[in-house]
Design a protein around this motif. Structure first.
Motif, PDB file in Angstrom:
ATOM      1  N   MET A   1       0.827  -1.197   0.000  1.00  0.00           N
ATOM      2  CA  MET A   1       0.000   0.000   0.000  1.00  0.00           C
ATOM      3  C   MET A   1       0.867   1.255   0.000  1.00  0.00           C
ATOM      4  O   MET A   1       0.542   2.221  -0.643  1.00  0.00           O
ATOM      5  CB  MET A   1      -0.918  -0.043   1.231  1.00  0.00           C
ATOM      6  N   LYS A   2       2.008   1.238   0.750  1.00  0.00           N
ATOM      7  CA  LYS A   2       2.862   2.417   0.817  1.00  0.00           C
ATOM      8  C   LYS A   2       3.375   2.782  -0.575  1.00  0.00           C
ATOM      9  O   LYS A   2       3.406   3.934  -0.940  1.00  0.00           O
ATOM     10  CB  LYS A   2       4.011   2.179   1.782  1.00  0.00           C
ATOM     11  N   HIS A   3       3.780   1.761  -1.364  1.00  0.00           N
ATOM     12  CA  HIS A   3       4.251   1.999  -2.734  1.00  0.00           C
ATOM     13  C   HIS A   3       3.122   2.618  -3.565  1.00  0.00           C
ATOM     14  O   HIS A   3       3.337   3.558  -4.312  1.00  0.00           O
ATOM     15  CB  HIS A   3       4.726   0.687  -3.346  1.00  0.00           C
ATOM     16  N   THR A   4       1.898   2.090  -3.394  1.00  0.00           N
ATOM     17  CA  THR A   4       0.743   2.600  -4.127  1.00  0.00           C
ATOM     18  C   THR A   4       0.465   4.050  -3.781  1.00  0.00           C
ATOM     19  O   THR A   4       0.244   4.879  -4.654  1.00  0.00           O
ATOM     20  CB  THR A   4      -0.503   1.744  -3.824  1.00  0.00           C
ATOM     21  N   VAL A   5       0.497   4.386  -2.491  1.00  0.00           N
ATOM     22  CA  VAL A   5       0.224   5.767  -2.075  1.00  0.00           C
ATOM     23  C   VAL A   5       1.330   6.694  -2.552  1.00  0.00           C
ATOM     24  O   VAL A   5       1.075   7.817  -2.979  1.00  0.00           O
ATOM     25  CB  VAL A   5       0.018   5.842  -0.553  1.00  0.00           C
ATOM     26  N   SER A   6       2.602   6.240  -2.535  1.00  0.00           N
ATOM     27  CA  SER A   6       3.697   7.074  -3.032  1.00  0.00           C
ATOM     28  C   SER A   6       3.526   7.377  -4.509  1.00  0.00           C
ATOM     29  O   SER A   6       3.715   8.503  -4.946  1.00  0.00           O
ATOM     30  CB  SER A   6       5.044   6.379  -2.804  1.00  0.00           C
ATOM     31  N   ILE A   7       3.159   6.370  -5.294  1.00  0.00           N
ATOM     32  CA  ILE A   7       2.932   6.602  -6.720  1.00  0.00           C
ATOM     33  C   ILE A   7       1.718   7.490  -6.916  1.00  0.00           C
ATOM     34  O   ILE A   7       1.717   8.385  -7.753  1.00  0.00           O
ATOM     35  CB  ILE A   7       2.816   5.275  -7.488  1.00  0.00           C
ATOM     36  N   ALA A   8       0.678   7.308  -6.096  1.00  0.00           N
ATOM     37  CA  ALA A   8      -0.494   8.192  -6.169  1.00  0.00           C
ATOM     38  C   ALA A   8      -0.082   9.615  -5.903  1.00  0.00           C
ATOM     39  O   ALA A   8      -0.519  10.541  -6.582  1.00  0.00           O
ATOM     40  CB  ALA A   8      -1.568   7.750  -5.177  1.00  0.00           C
ATOM     41  N   ALA A   9       0.788   9.811  -4.933  1.00  0.00           N
ATOM     42  CA  ALA A   9       1.260  11.159  -4.612  1.00  0.00           C
ATOM     43  C   ALA A   9       1.987  11.767  -5.807  1.00  0.00           C
ATOM     44  O   ALA A   9       1.776  12.936  -6.149  1.00  0.00           O
ATOM     45  CB  ALA A   9       2.173  11.118  -3.396  1.00  0.00           C
ATOM     46  N   LEU A 104      -1.443   6.556 -16.808  1.00  0.00           N
ATOM     47  CA  LEU A 104      -0.348   6.048 -15.987  1.00  0.00           C
ATOM     48  C   LEU A 104      -0.851   5.746 -14.574  1.00  0.00           C
ATOM     49  O   LEU A 104      -0.520   4.709 -14.001  1.00  0.00           O
ATOM     50  CB  LEU A 104       0.789   7.073 -15.955  1.00  0.00           C
ATOM     51  N   GLY A 105      -1.680   6.616 -14.036  1.00  0.00           N
ATOM     52  CA  GLY A 105      -2.274   6.388 -12.724  1.00  0.00           C
ATOM     53  C   GLY A 105      -3.121   5.139 -12.681  1.00  0.00           C
ATOM     54  O   GLY A 105      -3.036   4.342 -11.746  1.00  0.00           O
ATOM     55  N   ARG A 106      -3.922   4.947 -13.699  1.00  0.00           N
ATOM     56  CA  ARG A 106      -4.757   3.738 -13.765  1.00  0.00           C
ATOM     57  C   ARG A 106      -3.907   2.478 -13.822  1.00  0.00           C
ATOM     58  O   ARG A 106      -4.193   1.488 -13.177  1.00  0.00           O
ATOM     59  CB  ARG A 106      -5.672   3.792 -14.987  1.00  0.00           C
ATOM     60  N   GLN A 107      -2.838   2.521 -14.615  1.00  0.00           N
ATOM     61  CA  GLN A 107      -1.960   1.359 -14.754  1.00  0.00           C
ATOM     62  C   GLN A 107      -1.243   1.024 -13.457  1.00  0.00           C
ATOM     63  O   GLN A 107      -1.140  -0.137 -13.080  1.00  0.00           O
ATOM     64  CB  GLN A 107      -0.890   1.616 -15.827  1.00  0.00           C
ATOM     65  N   LEU A 108      -0.727   2.043 -12.775  1.00  0.00           N
ATOM     66  CA  LEU A 108       0.135   1.812 -11.622  1.00  0.00           C
ATOM     67  C   LEU A 108      -0.600   1.611 -10.308  1.00  0.00           C
ATOM     68  O   LEU A 108      -0.158   0.838  -9.470  1.00  0.00           O
ATOM     69  CB  LEU A 108       1.136   2.964 -11.470  1.00  0.00           C
ATOM     70  N   ILE A 109      -1.705   2.315 -10.100  1.00  0.00           N
ATOM     71  CA  ILE A 109      -2.367   2.227  -8.803  1.00  0.00           C
ATOM     72  C   ILE A 109      -3.837   1.854  -8.875  1.00  0.00           C
ATOM     73  O   ILE A 109      -4.467   1.630  -7.856  1.00  0.00           O
ATOM     74  CB  ILE A 109      -2.200   3.526  -7.997  1.00  0.00           C
ATOM     75  N   GLY A 110      -4.402   1.826 -10.080  1.00  0.00           N
ATOM     76  CA  GLY A 110      -5.788   1.414 -10.227  1.00  0.00           C
ATOM     77  C   GLY A 110      -6.817   2.467  -9.860  1.00  0.00           C
ATOM     78  O   GLY A 110      -8.000   2.181  -9.826  1.00  0.00           O
TER      79      GLY A 110
END
Length: 193
Positions: A1-9, A104-110
């Motif tokens: 989740m931390k990786h997902t939130v970092s990419i979201a940021a 890119l957001g959809r691909q990486l974090i959904g």
């Protein structure tokens, strides 16, 4: 989740700019956004979990580069957009590419993130030609998001808050200015590495 939130940021910081000096025009239709630099803090809450980071970026159309950093200054990742699309570079140097930052957001974090509208909302404007509603407390509703903003002295963005019921994003700006570079880049620097 931390990786997902970092990419979201990283993906959420695709654009923010200086607010108009006169707040009487709040949530008027969008106009051209000038080049800018910005620094601050970012908080993202998703599925009951949160993450915090610092950010810095430069917006010089057609290139926008955003860095997400730890409090000690280490880069967690970078997002860059130019005419060729969007790319993200994580802290390990892995590069991810797509035609747009939204894709890119959809691909990486959904998550479907409002990346392409942030600079407009940060200016205290709404996306022209799109459905919207302004609530009695001055909060804008557009594209399934509620958007609130606070201006500091001189009318510059201080806080931008977004919520869609699943994701809550809070950007706190500490610096907003003009790029010091006189030349405008044509491509993301990460493309030439």
């Amino acid at each position: 989740m931390k990786h997902t939130v970092s990419i979201a940021a990283i993906l959420l910081l695709s654009a923010c700019a200086q607010l108009p000096q006169d707040s009487a025009g709040l949530w008027q239709p969008s106009e051209h956004t000038r080049s800018f630099t910005a620094e601050g803090r970012l908080a993202v809450k998703a599925e009951g979990k949160g993450s915090y980071a610092n950010f810095d970026w430069t917006y010089q159309p057609p290139v926008e580069t955003i860095n997400i950093n730890t409090p000690l200054g280490s880069t967690l990742g970078q997002l860059c957009q130019d005419r060729d699309g969007a790319l993200a570079v994580d802290g390990k140097g892995n590069v991810y590419q797509a035609e747009s930052a939204e894709e890119l957001g959809r691909q990486l974090i959904g998550f479907k993130l409002p990346i392409q509208y942030l600079h407009i909302w940060a200016e205290g404007r709404r996306v022209a030609g799109a459905p919207y509603r302004i609530l009695s407390d001055g909060i804008l509703e557009q594209y399934g998001w509620t958007i609130g903003r606070t201006a500091g002295s001189g009318g510059k963005t201080r806080i931008l808050q977004l919520d869609n019921g699943k994701l809550n994003i809070r950007l706190v700006f500490t610096e907003i200015g003009m790029p010091s570079e006189t030349e405008t880049p044509e491509r993301c620097a990460a493309r030439t590495r």
